[in-house]
Write a protein that holds these residues in place. Structure first.
Motif, PDB file in Angstrom:
ATOM      1  N   GLU A 166     -61.642 -65.015 -30.790  1.00  0.00           N
ATOM      2  CA  GLU A 166     -62.661 -64.690 -29.794  1.00  0.00           C
ATOM      3  C   GLU A 166     -63.838 -65.650 -29.869  1.00  0.00           C
ATOM      4  OE1 GLU A 166     -63.629 -60.647 -30.536  1.00  0.00           O
ATOM      5  OE2 GLU A 166     -61.966 -59.851 -29.327  1.00  0.00           O
ATOM      6  N   ARG A 167     -64.253 -66.014 -31.082  1.00  0.00           N
ATOM      7  CA  ARG A 167     -65.330 -66.995 -31.206  1.00  0.00           C
ATOM      8  C   ARG A 167     -64.905 -68.337 -30.637  1.00  0.00           C
ATOM      9  NH1 ARG A 167     -65.881 -64.514 -36.342  1.00  0.00           N
ATOM     10  NH2 ARG A 167     -64.687 -66.193 -37.307  1.00  0.00           N
ATOM     11  N   THR A 194     -56.364 -58.462 -41.823  1.00  0.00           N
ATOM     12  CA  THR A 194     -56.144 -59.890 -41.575  1.00  0.00           C
ATOM     13  C   THR A 194     -56.093 -60.192 -40.084  1.00  0.00           C
ATOM     14  OG1 THR A 194     -54.886 -60.027 -43.628  1.00  0.00           O
ATOM     15  CG2 THR A 194     -54.624 -61.832 -42.065  1.00  0.00           C
ATOM     16  N   LEU A 195     -55.386 -59.333 -39.335  1.00  0.00           N
ATOM     17  CA  LEU A 195     -55.300 -59.531 -37.888  1.00  0.00           C
ATOM     18  C   LEU A 195     -56.665 -59.403 -37.215  1.00  0.00           C
ATOM     19  CD1 LEU A 195     -51.987 -57.610 -37.101  1.00  0.00           C
ATOM     20  CD2 LEU A 195     -52.343 -60.093 -37.136  1.00  0.00           C
ATOM     21  N   ARG A 196     -57.506 -58.504 -37.732  1.00  0.00           N
ATOM     22  CA  ARG A 196     -58.851 -58.378 -37.165  1.00  0.00           C
ATOM     23  C   ARG A 196     -59.655 -59.646 -37.394  1.00  0.00           C
ATOM     24  NH1 ARG A 196     -60.408 -52.209 -39.152  1.00  0.00           N
ATOM     25  NH2 ARG A 196     -59.224 -51.113 -37.504  1.00  0.00           N
ATOM     26  N   GLN A 197     -59.516 -60.252 -38.570  1.00  0.00           N
ATOM     27  CA  GLN A 197     -60.210 -61.509 -38.834  1.00  0.00           C
ATOM     28  C   GLN A 197     -59.695 -62.620 -37.927  1.00  0.00           C
ATOM     29  OE1 GLN A 197     -60.051 -62.508 -42.965  1.00  0.00           O
ATOM     30  NE2 GLN A 197     -61.087 -60.631 -43.642  1.00  0.00           N
ATOM     31  N   VAL A 198     -58.378 -62.651 -37.728  1.00  0.00           N
ATOM     32  CA  VAL A 198     -57.802 -63.660 -36.842  1.00  0.00           C
ATOM     33  C   VAL A 198     -58.300 -63.465 -35.412  1.00  0.00           C
ATOM     34  CG1 VAL A 198     -55.647 -64.525 -35.858  1.00  0.00           C
ATOM     35  CG2 VAL A 198     -55.776 -63.973 -38.292  1.00  0.00           C
ATOM     36  N   LEU A 199     -58.334 -62.188 -34.951  1.00  0.00           N
ATOM     37  CA  LEU A 199     -58.793 -61.894 -33.599  1.00  0.00           C
ATOM     38  C   LEU A 199     -60.258 -62.281 -33.417  1.00  0.00           C
ATOM     39  CD1 LEU A 199     -58.327 -60.671 -30.813  1.00  0.00           C
ATOM     40  CD2 LEU A 199     -58.908 -58.433 -31.787  1.00  0.00           C
ATOM     41  N   ALA A 200     -61.090 -61.988 -34.415  1.00  0.00           N
ATOM     42  CA  ALA A 200     -62.508 -62.369 -34.323  1.00  0.00           C
ATOM     43  C   ALA A 200     -62.664 -63.879 -34.255  1.00  0.00           C
ATOM     44  CB  ALA A 200     -63.269 -61.808 -35.528  1.00  0.00           C
ATOM     45  N   ALA A 201     -61.870 -64.614 -35.039  1.00  0.00           N
ATOM     46  CA  ALA A 201     -61.930 -66.075 -35.008  1.00  0.00           C
ATOM     47  C   ALA A 201     -61.478 -66.606 -33.653  1.00  0.00           C
ATOM     48  CB  ALA A 201     -61.069 -66.649 -36.129  1.00  0.00           C
TER      49      ALA A 201
END
Length: 224
Positions: A69-70, A60-67
């Motif tokens: 960064e975008r 979940t944190l990886r998805q949040v971080l990717a969002a």
């Protein structure tokens, strides 16, 4: 984790895919193998459940971080910031962090202390004094003075010789231009030039005047 889920709702349309995929995967008890030594089945189940929960949080944190960064890249694009600007900013910040770090400050202080100790040491003062004495003795020696005078006289003589050479060349050129041979040569060159120009003019007049085609050109009695 509620705030993380809200961020995913804002920036990522794929919220919950990783969690759903993990919950849908069946767990094969046979594939687990034997329980580690010293752990009961209940403790193993508890640890495995905690491991699954941590892995889900990491996803979940990886998805949040990717969002994030975008979103950050979009904001930089709108502001006209280039990767080079970010690199400069990062380098400037890194250098500032180095300068204010304890290691840098301590190293600077140590170097300052070493410099003071070296410049105030008896060996350094003795060496400086010795070099100054040698320099004074060298500049005051007869050999140094004679060498300096010799070089000065040589430079003056060279300048005078070059000036004399230039004067002699100019005088020789003037004498040659005023000589009878040069004037006779100059007169002959002028005569040849006038003959060439006159012949060209006559040829041009003959082309423009058909009636004068049979006329004889005037004789030039100028002696060569």
């Amino acid at each position: 984790m509620e705030s993380a889920s809200q961020d995913i709702n804002l920036y990522s349309p794929n919220k919950g895919l990783l969690a759903d995929a993990m919950t849908d995967v069946p767990v094969d008890n046979a594939a687990r193998g034997a329980a580690p030594e010293g752990l009961s089945l209940a403790e193993e189940e508890e640890l495995r459940a905690e491991l699954a929960k941590v892995e889900e949080e990491i996803g979940t944190l990886r998805q949040v971080l990717a969002a994030k960064e975008r979103h950050c890249g979009e904001l930089k694009r709108k502001l006209g910031l280039t990767p080079l600007d970010g690199l400069k900013q990062n380098l400037s910040k890194s250098w500032h962090d180095v300068q204010v770090s304890n290691a840098y400050v301590k190293t600077s202080e140590k170097l300052g202390e070493w410099n003071d100790k070296v410049t105030q040491s008896d060996l350094y003062l003795s060496a400086s004094s010795t070099l100054e004495d040698w320099n004074e003795k060298l500049t005051q020696s007869e050999a140094y003075k004679k060498t300096q005078e010799t070089l000065s006289q040589a430079g003056q003589k060279t300048s005078a010789a070059l000036s004399n050479v230039g004067s002699v060349i100019s005088r020789k050129l003037g004498d040659m231009r005023n000589s009878a041979t040069f004037k006779s040569f100059e007169d002959r060159v002028g005569t040849i030039k006038s003959r060439v120009v006159g012949s060209r003019e006559n040829s041009t007049d003959g082309l423009h005047s058909p009636s004068g085609a049979g006329d004889k050109p005037p004789q030039d009695n100028t002696p060569f």
